[in-house]
Write an enzyme that holds these catalytic residues in place. Structure first.
Site, PDB file in Angstrom:
ATOM      1  N   GLY A  18      30.620  59.034   2.125  1.00 60.35           N
ATOM      2  CA  GLY A  18      30.722  59.485   0.750  1.00 60.35           C
ATOM      3  C   GLY A  18      31.801  58.832  -0.081  1.00 60.35           C
ATOM      4  O   GLY A  18      31.945  59.155  -1.267  1.00 60.35           O
ATOM      5  N   GLY A  20      31.928  55.622  -0.813  1.00 65.43           N
ATOM      6  CA  GLY A  20      31.354  54.530  -1.587  1.00 65.43           C
ATOM      7  C   GLY A  20      31.383  53.177  -0.912  1.00 65.43           C
ATOM      8  O   GLY A  20      31.315  52.153  -1.586  1.00 65.43           O
ATOM      9  N   LYS A  21      31.423  53.152   0.427  1.00 64.03           N
ATOM     10  CA  LYS A  21      31.508  51.837   1.085  1.00 64.03           C
ATOM     11  C   LYS A  21      30.235  51.026   0.896  1.00 64.03           C
ATOM     12  O   LYS A  21      30.291  49.802   0.762  1.00 64.03           O
ATOM     13  CB  LYS A  21      31.860  51.977   2.564  1.00 64.03           C
ATOM     14  N   THR A  22      29.064  51.693   0.864  1.00 64.89           N
ATOM     15  CA  THR A  22      27.827  50.954   0.630  1.00 64.89           C
ATOM     16  C   THR A  22      27.816  50.359  -0.776  1.00 64.89           C
ATOM     17  O   THR A  22      27.429  49.197  -0.972  1.00 64.89           O
ATOM     18  CB  THR A  22      26.600  51.870   0.830  1.00 64.89           C
ATOM     19  N   SER A  23      28.253  51.120  -1.768  1.00 61.59           N
ATOM     20  CA  SER A  23      28.313  50.604  -3.138  1.00 61.59           C
ATOM     21  C   SER A  23      29.257  49.418  -3.239  1.00 61.59           C
ATOM     22  O   SER A  23      28.954  48.411  -3.893  1.00 61.59           O
ATOM     23  CB  SER A  23      28.766  51.712  -4.097  1.00 61.59           C
ATOM     24  N   ASP A  45      24.170  51.583   9.041  1.00 61.00           N
ATOM     25  CA  ASP A  45      24.435  53.000   8.811  1.00 61.00           C
ATOM     26  C   ASP A  45      23.122  53.768   8.899  1.00 61.00           C
ATOM     27  O   ASP A  45      22.176  53.463   8.166  1.00 61.00           O
ATOM     28  CB  ASP A  45      25.062  53.188   7.426  1.00 61.00           C
ATOM     29  N   THR A 508      25.450  60.991   0.353  1.00 67.59           N
ATOM     30  CA  THR A 508      25.833  60.816   1.755  1.00 67.59           C
ATOM     31  C   THR A 508      26.307  62.118   2.400  1.00 67.59           C
ATOM     32  O   THR A 508      25.857  62.455   3.503  1.00 67.59           O
ATOM     33  CB  THR A 508      26.908  59.727   1.881  1.00 67.59           C
TER      34      THR A 508
END
Length: 596
Positions: A18, A20-23, A45, A508
């Site tokens: 949550g 924001g690592k994917t962003s 992930d 997430t």
């Protein structure tokens, strides 16, 4: 973002769910590809929303992102890899070993450690095989292994000997037994991670105390392993655009205070800051704006009407609405469960205070030395409420000593080193705390016991199957402590144990909580209610960014209400940190009906 000025070939993004690592991984990949560089973006992930963020359906093979020339993305599925591995390991023993032993093996391979090692195996193939990524200038991973996993994979290859002599039945190390042939690739992968000339480890966090604490722990673990080329992204920094909005002013102040108090281990890292994207980082245009705008990324025009609120739930009960149902039985155990950083300690403490103020005898037990719990311990000003702390460090140390003196006494030095590392696993801490947890649960027979931590469904099933196997072999179940013997029936009894699943109104955290609920149901434990923490929906806000962010919460709140939970309590975001008795009373007393 500064690390993109002179980027290394490999970029690993890590952080708790949550943050924001994917962003951030997607934004970095898009900006590198826009420079004409060929980029491969990889996610391992299991909760990945890479497809949604990029607006491109992805598969297990590199797929071109049509709107970004030079960018390819791939979604590797560690759950499939873990499932295949489990069957390879367990299948040959079906019909050979007793059913209890097979069940114990299956559950041993169902935990997060198996999933993480399966994920590592997937991206190790990319890093360890030079040919696999030779056509790309940069490889960006949106999930990185923990320090524990990296240590396990680089220890001497005494795996099979250790496993043959392991009698605990609770090791998270079992998955490595089938991965020995790839030792060289693992070593090359870990070496690449530690090589600052080719790899940067990007820690993603939010301007919140709990997120900084987790980032600090991760950074320290990785530095101990020689992974020093780290960069910190503080994502979601909020700056108020509406001075008269008291909620907005408080949010800015709380973020600034958290940044000023961040742990020293990460305070000295090179740092990038990213403004709060009120509209969400979805789509290529918003990703291109990350790190290049003044804080309005994703912000759409908002008029002065209440159009944004038309889709809100017609009712949204607060945490206080659950207290009557929780109090009805008059005793028992209440468990606040959830991923790190969602506020389960706060929720547990607030429930304990509310029950004590209704005249019940309540014991609050926590593994978190958070300030509001410490304040309760120091003040001791509420009749009927006692507060204790299960010290996971001490419990784990005691358990580790016990295992080393028993399972480890006849191992050679390599085997002992492997066992010691195995015992550093998060699973080990959970099992060590389990014993203290069992004692605390037993006290719920004649009063309320509120716990902010609990073994996951996986750990409960793991211990259940291990105990079953122990009984199968020894036929001496009478030797088990009564608290452990009765624990599983108590946890599965809805009149004795009520589980509160705590989450945040974001993609997430909600989806991670849904997986937790599935895990509990496998263990035959049905959650009592969900608590959605830190929501803007009940609040009256005028700041444009917060109004849009409140709108973005609605789909996740409605998902919980319509498909995941029968009871839901919503806790509003607090202008003041909910510490001390007054703060805990406040989050229970607030009427959480949506603002008009």
């Amino acid at each position: 973002m500064q690390f993109l000025d002179q980027p290394t070939r490999n970029l690993f993004f890590t952080g708790k769910g949550g943050v924001g690592k994917t962003s951030m991984a997607c934004a970095s990949a898009v900006q590198l590809a826009d420079r004409g560089l060929r980029v491969l973006l990889v996610s391992t992930d299991p909760a990945s929303n890479l497809d949604e963020v990029l607006g491109t359906p992805l598969a297990s093979e590199p797929t071109p992102v049509e709107s970004v020339p030079n960018l390819y993305a791939v979604n590797l599925d560690p759950e499939v890899a873990a499932q295949d591995y489990r069957e390879r390991m367990v299948g040959p023993y079906r019909g050979v070993l007793p059913d209890a032993a097979v069940a114990s093996m299956e559950e041993q391979f169902s935990g997060s450690c198996t999933l993480e090692i399966a994920a590592f195996d997937e991206f190790a193939k990319l890093l360890g095989d030079q040919e696999a990524t030779s056509q790309f200038d940069h490889v960006v991973f949106d999930t990185a292994p923990t320090g524990h996993t990296l240590r396990l994979l680089t220890l001497p290859s005494a795996w099979s000997g250790y496993i043959d002599n392991n009698t605990t039945g609770t090791s998270c190390l079992g998955p490595l037994a089938g991965l020995q042939a790839q030792t060289l690739i693992y070593k090359q992968t870990v070496d690449a991670l530690a090589d600052g000339g080719c790899t940067t480890l990007v820690l993603v966090t939010r301007p919140e105390t709990s997120a900084f604490r987790e980032a600090g722990r991760t950074s320290g673990e990785l530095q101990e392993l020689g992974v020093h080329n780290q960069h910190l992204i503080v994502n979601g920094i909020f700056t108020s655009q509406t001075p008269e909005d008291t909620i907005a002013a408080a949010m800015q102040r709380r973020g600034e205070e958290a940044i000023a108090a961040m742990p020293d281990v990460i305070a000295g890292l090179d740092r990038s800051t990213v403004p709060l994207a009120s509209g969400g980082l979805m789509g290529i245009d918003s990703l291109r704006s990350v790190g290049t705008t003044g804080g309005t990324a994703g912000l759409e025009s908002i008029n002065d009407s209440n159009d944004l609120l038309e889709a809100e739930p017609t009712s949204a009960a607060g945490l206080g609405s659950l207290i009557d149902d929780l109090a009805a039985v008059g005793h028992g155990v209440i468990l606040a469960m959830g991923k790190g950083g969602v506020g389960k300690t706060t929720v547990a403490a607030a429930v304990a205070v509310a029950l004590a103020e209704r005249g019940f005898d309540v014991h609050l037990s926590t593994t978190d030395p958070a300030a509001h719990v410490s304040a309760l311990i120091a003040a001791d000003e509420l009749a009927g409420l006692t507060v204790g702390r299960i010290d996971p460090v001490q419990e784990t140390a005691d358990y580790t000593d016990e295992v080393m003196q028993t399972a480890g006494k006849d191992l050679d030095e390599e085997g002992k080193a492997l066992l010691e590392e195995d015992l550093r696993s998060p699973c080990t801490e959970e099992i060590a705390v389990f014993r203290a947890f069992a004692r605390a649960v037993s006290e719920g027979a004649d009063r309320f016991v509120v716990l902010d931590t609990a073994p996951t469904g996986h750990t409960i099933l793991l211990l259940d199957s291990a105990l079953a196997y122990h009984r199968e072999v020894t036929r001496q179940s009478s030797q088990m402590p009564e608290a452990v013997e009765k624990l599983l029936p108590r946890l599965r009894d809805p009149d004795f144990t009520r589980v509160l699943v705590v989450t945040l109104p974001e993609a997430t955290p909600v989806h991670e909580a849904a997986r937790l609920q599935e895990d509990l149901r496998r263990a035959e434990i049905e959650p009592f209610a969900w608590v959605i923490n830190q929501s803007l929906v009940p609040l009256s806000v005028t700041d444009p960014a917060l109004r849009q962010r409140r709108q973005r919460e609605l789909p996740f709140i409605n998902e919980v209400r319509s498909t995941l939970a029968t009871r839901v309590g919503i806790v509003p975001w607090q202008s003041e940190a909910p510490t001390g008795l007054s703060g805990l009373r406040r989050i229970v007393a607030v009427d959480s009906a949506p603002a008009s």
